[in-house]
Scaffold this motif. Sequence first.
Motif, PDB file in Angstrom:
ATOM      1  N   TRP A 551       0.854  -1.186   0.000  1.00 44.31           N
ATOM      2  CA  TRP A 551       0.000   0.000   0.000  1.00 44.31           C
ATOM      3  C   TRP A 551       0.895   1.242   0.000  1.00 44.31           C
ATOM      4  O   TRP A 551       1.532   1.549   1.012  1.00 44.31           O
ATOM      5  CB  TRP A 551      -0.888  -0.030   1.247  1.00 44.31           C
ATOM      6  N   PRO A 552       0.968   1.973  -1.097  1.00 43.87           N
ATOM      7  CA  PRO A 552       1.749   3.210  -1.113  1.00 43.87           C
ATOM      8  C   PRO A 552       1.205   4.195  -0.069  1.00 43.87           C
ATOM      9  O   PRO A 552      -0.009   4.459  -0.018  1.00 43.87           O
ATOM     10  CB  PRO A 552       1.552   3.749  -2.533  1.00 43.87           C
ATOM     11  N   VAL A 553       2.098   4.710   0.762  1.00 37.24           N
ATOM     12  CA  VAL A 553       1.676   5.644   1.812  1.00 37.24           C
ATOM     13  C   VAL A 553       1.055   6.881   1.169  1.00 37.24           C
ATOM     14  O   VAL A 553       1.645   7.507   0.278  1.00 37.24           O
ATOM     15  CB  VAL A 553       2.870   6.017   2.705  1.00 37.24           C
ATOM     16  N   GLN A 554      -0.140   7.205   1.621  1.00 34.61           N
ATOM     17  CA  GLN A 554      -0.917   8.285   1.007  1.00 34.61           C
ATOM     18  C   GLN A 554      -0.513   9.660   1.539  1.00 34.61           C
ATOM     19  O   GLN A 554      -0.126   9.794   2.712  1.00 34.61           O
ATOM     20  CB  GLN A 554      -2.408   8.082   1.303  1.00 34.61           C
ATOM     21  N   GLY A 555      -0.663  10.665   0.732  1.00 35.64           N
ATOM     22  CA  GLY A 555      -0.541  12.044   1.169  1.00 35.64           C
ATOM     23  C   GLY A 555      -1.854  12.519   1.729  1.00 35.64           C
ATOM     24  O   GLY A 555      -2.498  13.415   1.177  1.00 35.64           O
ATOM     25  N   ALA A 556      -2.293  11.903   2.811  1.00 39.15           N
ATOM     26  CA  ALA A 556      -3.621  12.143   3.375  1.00 39.15           C
ATOM     27  C   ALA A 556      -3.553  11.860   4.871  1.00 39.15           C
ATOM     28  O   ALA A 556      -2.545  11.387   5.384  1.00 39.15           O
ATOM     29  CB  ALA A 556      -4.653  11.232   2.702  1.00 39.15           C
ATOM     30  N   ASP A 557      -4.656  12.148   5.568  1.00 39.61           N
ATOM     31  CA  ASP A 557      -4.666  11.888   7.015  1.00 39.61           C
ATOM     32  C   ASP A 557      -6.094  11.710   7.491  1.00 39.61           C
ATOM     33  O   ASP A 557      -7.055  12.064   6.791  1.00 39.61           O
ATOM     34  CB  ASP A 557      -4.000  13.038   7.775  1.00 39.61           C
ATOM     35  N   LEU A 558      -6.227  11.127   8.697  1.00 32.32           N
ATOM     36  CA  LEU A 558      -7.516  11.034   9.375  1.00 32.32           C
ATOM     37  C   LEU A 558      -7.688  12.103  10.440  1.00 32.32           C
ATOM     38  O   LEU A 558      -8.812  12.402  10.854  1.00 32.32           O
ATOM     39  CB  LEU A 558      -7.671   9.653  10.039  1.00 32.32           C
ATOM     40  N   VAL A 559      -6.580  12.648  10.939  1.00 33.43           N
ATOM     41  CA  VAL A 559      -6.656  13.594  12.043  1.00 33.43           C
ATOM     42  C   VAL A 559      -7.237  14.915  11.555  1.00 33.43           C
ATOM     43  O   VAL A 559      -6.862  15.426  10.497  1.00 33.43           O
ATOM     44  CB  VAL A 559      -5.267  13.809  12.664  1.00 33.43           C
ATOM     45  N   GLY A 560      -8.147  15.469  12.351  1.00 34.94           N
ATOM     46  CA  GLY A 560      -8.790  16.721  11.999  1.00 34.94           C
ATOM     47  C   GLY A 560     -10.055  16.500  11.188  1.00 34.94           C
ATOM     48  O   GLY A 560     -10.583  15.389  11.092  1.00 34.94           O
ATOM     49  N   THR A 561     -10.520  17.548  10.567  1.00 38.01           N
ATOM     50  CA  THR A 561     -11.801  17.496   9.869  1.00 38.01           C
ATOM     51  C   THR A 561     -11.672  17.142   8.399  1.00 38.01           C
ATOM     52  O   THR A 561     -12.669  16.942   7.718  1.00 38.01           O
ATOM     53  CB  THR A 561     -12.514  18.850   9.989  1.00 38.01           C
ATOM     54  N   GLY A 562     -10.427  17.050   7.872  1.00 36.39           N
ATOM     55  CA  GLY A 562     -10.261  16.781   6.445  1.00 36.39           C
ATOM     56  C   GLY A 562     -10.679  15.380   6.054  1.00 36.39           C
ATOM     57  O   GLY A 562     -11.398  15.167   5.066  1.00 36.39           O
ATOM     58  N   ASN A 563     -10.213  14.386   6.834  1.00 39.07           N
ATOM     59  CA  ASN A 563     -10.619  12.990   6.637  1.00 39.07           C
ATOM     60  C   ASN A 563     -10.462  12.543   5.184  1.00 39.07           C
ATOM     61  O   ASN A 563     -11.412  12.117   4.521  1.00 39.07           O
ATOM     62  CB  ASN A 563     -12.069  12.786   7.083  1.00 39.07           C
ATOM     63  N   THR A 564      -9.228  12.645   4.681  1.00 41.08           N
ATOM     64  CA  THR A 564      -8.974  12.269   3.294  1.00 41.08           C
ATOM     65  C   THR A 564      -8.322  10.908   3.144  1.00 41.08           C
ATOM     66  O   THR A 564      -8.219  10.393   2.034  1.00 41.08           O
ATOM     67  CB  THR A 564      -8.063  13.327   2.646  1.00 41.08           C
ATOM     68  N   ALA A 565      -7.844  10.330   4.246  1.00 38.28           N
ATOM     69  CA  ALA A 565      -7.123   9.063   4.161  1.00 38.28           C
ATOM     70  C   ALA A 565      -8.084   7.892   3.998  1.00 38.28           C
ATOM     71  O   ALA A 565      -9.235   7.921   4.458  1.00 38.28           O
ATOM     72  CB  ALA A 565      -6.272   8.855   5.409  1.00 38.28           C
ATOM     73  N   SER A 566      -7.574   6.853   3.352  1.00 36.49           N
ATOM     74  CA  SER A 566      -8.339   5.616   3.192  1.00 36.49           C
ATOM     75  C   SER A 566      -8.151   4.727   4.409  1.00 36.49           C
ATOM     76  O   SER A 566      -7.123   4.770   5.091  1.00 36.49           O
ATOM     77  CB  SER A 566      -7.885   4.871   1.939  1.00 36.49           C
ATOM     78  N   VAL A 567      -9.164   3.883   4.656  1.00 44.38           N
ATOM     79  CA  VAL A 567      -9.104   2.916   5.742  1.00 44.38           C
ATOM     80  C   VAL A 567      -9.643   1.590   5.224  1.00 44.38           C
ATOM     81  O   VAL A 567     -10.707   1.547   4.602  1.00 44.38           O
ATOM     82  CB  VAL A 567      -9.932   3.376   6.968  1.00 44.38           C
ATOM     83  N   MET A 568      -8.904   0.495   5.453  1.00 51.13           N
ATOM     84  CA  MET A 568      -9.388  -0.858   5.189  1.00 51.13           C
ATOM     85  C   MET A 568      -9.923  -1.425   6.491  1.00 51.13           C
ATOM     86  O   MET A 568      -9.231  -1.428   7.507  1.00 51.13           O
ATOM     87  CB  MET A 568      -8.253  -1.757   4.689  1.00 51.13           C
ATOM     88  N   LEU A 569     -11.164  -1.905   6.480  1.00 52.72           N
ATOM     89  CA  LEU A 569     -11.822  -2.321   7.712  1.00 52.72           C
ATOM     90  C   LEU A 569     -12.363  -3.732   7.610  1.00 52.72           C
ATOM     91  O   LEU A 569     -12.758  -4.193   6.542  1.00 52.72           O
ATOM     92  CB  LEU A 569     -12.991  -1.375   8.033  1.00 52.72           C
ATOM     93  N   ARG A 570     -12.407  -4.390   8.770  1.00 54.19           N
ATOM     94  CA  ARG A 570     -13.145  -5.647   8.861  1.00 54.19           C
ATOM     95  C   ARG A 570     -13.716  -5.757  10.261  1.00 54.19           C
ATOM     96  O   ARG A 570     -13.242  -5.130  11.217  1.00 54.19           O
ATOM     97  CB  ARG A 570     -12.267  -6.850   8.533  1.00 54.19           C
ATOM     98  N   THR A 571     -14.769  -6.559  10.383  1.00 52.87           N
ATOM     99  CA  THR A 571     -15.440  -6.746  11.669  1.00 52.87           C
ATOM    100  C   THR A 571     -14.662  -7.762  12.500  1.00 52.87           C
ATOM    101  O   THR A 571     -14.416  -8.886  12.044  1.00 52.87           O
ATOM    102  CB  THR A 571     -16.877  -7.239  11.463  1.00 52.87           C
ATOM    103  N   PRO A 572     -14.252  -7.399  13.712  1.00 52.43           N
ATOM    104  CA  PRO A 572     -13.457  -8.320  14.525  1.00 52.43           C
ATOM    105  C   PRO A 572     -14.348  -9.345  15.226  1.00 52.43           C
ATOM    106  O   PRO A 572     -15.581  -9.231  15.202  1.00 52.43           O
ATOM    107  CB  PRO A 572     -12.800  -7.389  15.537  1.00 52.43           C
ATOM    108  N   PRO A 573     -13.766 -10.353  15.858  1.00 48.35           N
ATOM    109  CA  PRO A 573     -14.560 -11.303  16.644  1.00 48.35           C
ATOM    110  C   PRO A 573     -15.217 -10.594  17.823  1.00 48.35           C
ATOM    111  O   PRO A 573     -14.802  -9.510  18.234  1.00 48.35           O
ATOM    112  CB  PRO A 573     -13.516 -12.320  17.127  1.00 48.35           C
ATOM    113  N   GLU A 574     -16.228 -11.220  18.385  1.00 49.58           N
ATOM    114  CA  GLU A 574     -16.833 -10.700  19.600  1.00 49.58           C
ATOM    115  C   GLU A 574     -15.967 -11.064  20.797  1.00 49.58           C
ATOM    116  O   GLU A 574     -15.160 -11.987  20.753  1.00 49.58           O
ATOM    117  CB  GLU A 574     -18.254 -11.258  19.766  1.00 49.58           C
ATOM    118  N   GLY A 575     -16.168 -10.327  21.882  1.00 45.86           N
ATOM    119  CA  GLY A 575     -15.459 -10.641  23.123  1.00 45.86           C
ATOM    120  C   GLY A 575     -14.036 -10.113  23.121  1.00 45.86           C
ATOM    121  O   GLY A 575     -13.667  -9.222  22.357  1.00 45.86           O
ATOM    122  N   ASP A 576     -13.210 -10.712  23.982  1.00 46.63           N
ATOM    123  CA  ASP A 576     -11.823 -10.281  24.117  1.00 46.63           C
ATOM    124  C   ASP A 576     -10.976 -10.942  23.037  1.00 46.63           C
ATOM    125  O   ASP A 576     -11.031 -12.160  22.847  1.00 46.63           O
ATOM    126  CB  ASP A 576     -11.279 -10.645  25.496  1.00 46.63           C
TER     127      ASP A 576
END
Length: 718
Positions: A551-576
């Motif tokens: 994954w090439p590091v993006q010129g973007a970020d999540l911090v602040g109100t801009g929210n331009t960075a990409s995020v890959m997500l998955r649902t984790p198991p339940e519990g600990d």
Amino acid sequence: MSLVAGPASAGAPGSYVNPVSAGFADTFADPAVVRGLDGYWYSYGTSDPLREGEGKHHRLPIARSSDLVKWTYVGDAFGENELPPYAEPGSMLWAPDVRYLDGRYVMYFSVTNTTGNPHQWDYSIGAATAPTPTGPWTHQSAPVVAPRPSGNSFWNTIDPAQFTDVDGRRYLYFGGFFGGLWVTELSADGLRTVGQPTQVAIDNKFEGSYVVRRDGFYYLLASSANCCAGPTTGYSVLAGRATSPRGPFVDKDGQPLLASRAGGTPVVNQNGNRWIGVGHHAQLTDLSGQDWMLYHGIDRDDPFLDGPYGINERPMLLDRLDWIDGWPVVRAGAGPSDRAGETPPVTRGAVDERFDGDGLSGWRGTSGWAVHEGYVRRTEGRATLTAKRGVGGDFRAETDLRLPGAGTAGLRIGGATVVVSGDGLTVTAGRAQQTVALPGGAGSWRNLAVTVKGRTITAQVTSADRLGDPQATVRLDSPVPLSGTFGLVAEGAADFDNVSVATLAKPVTRPAPMPQPGRLLDSDEFDTDQGTWEWVRQDSNARVSGGVLRWPVQGADLVGTGNTASVMLRTPPEGDYIAETKVTLDLGENAIRNYQQAGLVAYVSDDDFARLSQVAIWNTRQVEYGRELPFADRLSYGGNIVGPPAKTTWLRLAHHVDPANGEHEFRAASSRDGKTWTWGGVWTFPKGKTPRIGLVAHGGAQPAVDAEFDYVRFYRTK
């Protein structure tokens, strides 16, 4: 005060709950501590208002305690118009450090603005002296450490901490994020620098130095990350050690504190309870030999003194400091305490004499001894003042003592004597005897502490402030019993005060448990495609090939109100569970590549996440565990620092649901080899939220670099 009857273990009655400053202050940041010759403990805070709504700064406020738990405000070191002569009007005085040096108290502090320079933050280190812990304090005419220019700005010449070595040389540690941590030798009076300073920790990672010597090592403890980000403050204390007061300091895994990928072994971290941002500390030893840490923290539900985004409310906390496998750690690694019932320090012993009265009713052989101005004095001859109460078992005895002339003074313990003279510290037990030199002698008050464990006797002489700078140490296996009578011994003129005997503390030697991975629940080894991942703002440049996600590091970020960075997500198991990844990110060393990073994220939304990544922060490479959340109509962001990264770094987020309140707790860990893990702090999410686990690679596109993820695995927590 007369001798106290009863077992020595009764010296720590009751319990306590943090914050210990609640009785006199809502905030009491950057605490320093000394024990005065009057037997009381004194703590000193940075210049802030003490109470909500007060609105007026106290210039280095002072509190006093007899038991380290209940504190009373006793005044400020300086009044409104009592700035040092070299301080600009309106300057703040921060982060005091107080020591007893050769018969007087010396206070060091940060001065925010110094005369003769146009810059607003031309920090310097000031000093003042006083005959008592509460003053009156007299400013020195010039800074101990003057402002240090850096281009058009000035290095952070802040956060002083004094240390006296075993050879009597005095040192001052100072510095902060911009400029790093430094040490300089001081003159004998502690008020002037000698020679050239030495850098001991890299810039952009540490502040709030504190140094102690133990078992032949010098331990540098310093605070890291942000002190003052309100509800997302991630301050913590990290440690390195060296065989010289000038370093080089390395952490438990051998990583230097001066490296770009700077080391640091955790001492205290936030643990998921009310306290976050725990750091900037002082250390002390109670009468039983147990070490303690005074430090500040932030209540995550009440992070500001008055209105939001004003002064951070940082009350004073107290917790046990353990030494496990040669390294200091608060409550064996369990972190700050927040519940009632904590066992307090031992501040009264089975023998406990402060000589506040006129008599010596608890003693035998009183002829020639006299109570004088709060201490007991022997003027001539050879004599022993014997306590009516004997000693036995494993215990710790101590006294403050002073030699006005060429005599000797010390303690008699069973069949042994421990005495201080102009020649040094001598332990005699039967025919066995050992002497070591005592630099500077004992013409002013010193503390003599003697630990008896079985037949082994260990004696140490430190300054009377009892802050653990050993000037002389003798350890001797005794051929004679070390139980029986206890007393003060003197030949010639000698003064004694603050005499105690307490049952020896039993050290905690096992670390608090940290999350351990059990059964594998789910994984993506990136051997086919991106599997069951979901995207927030999909990045088509991310691709799976050769068993890794590149994954090439993006010129973007999540911090602040801009929210331009990409995020890959998955649902984790339940519990600990524990989520783990292995990420390779070649950020090099030392070059500024702000803020390229890659790692894991616990994600609720673009404005509500906890991000664990290896990251370039100016010239450093760190593993930062950051938190962003909405607070008071703004977004708050702050970070906690975990272990040092490598080119390839393993990362873990351990998820736990608190059964008491349903909160989601995520503790972070990192590893440089996938085997040895460093556990950092905990960020929490409220009950009812469902954080997913994701991957990120962002913070700056230049120079181009790929983040390579080998896998993401989920384990059931053991």
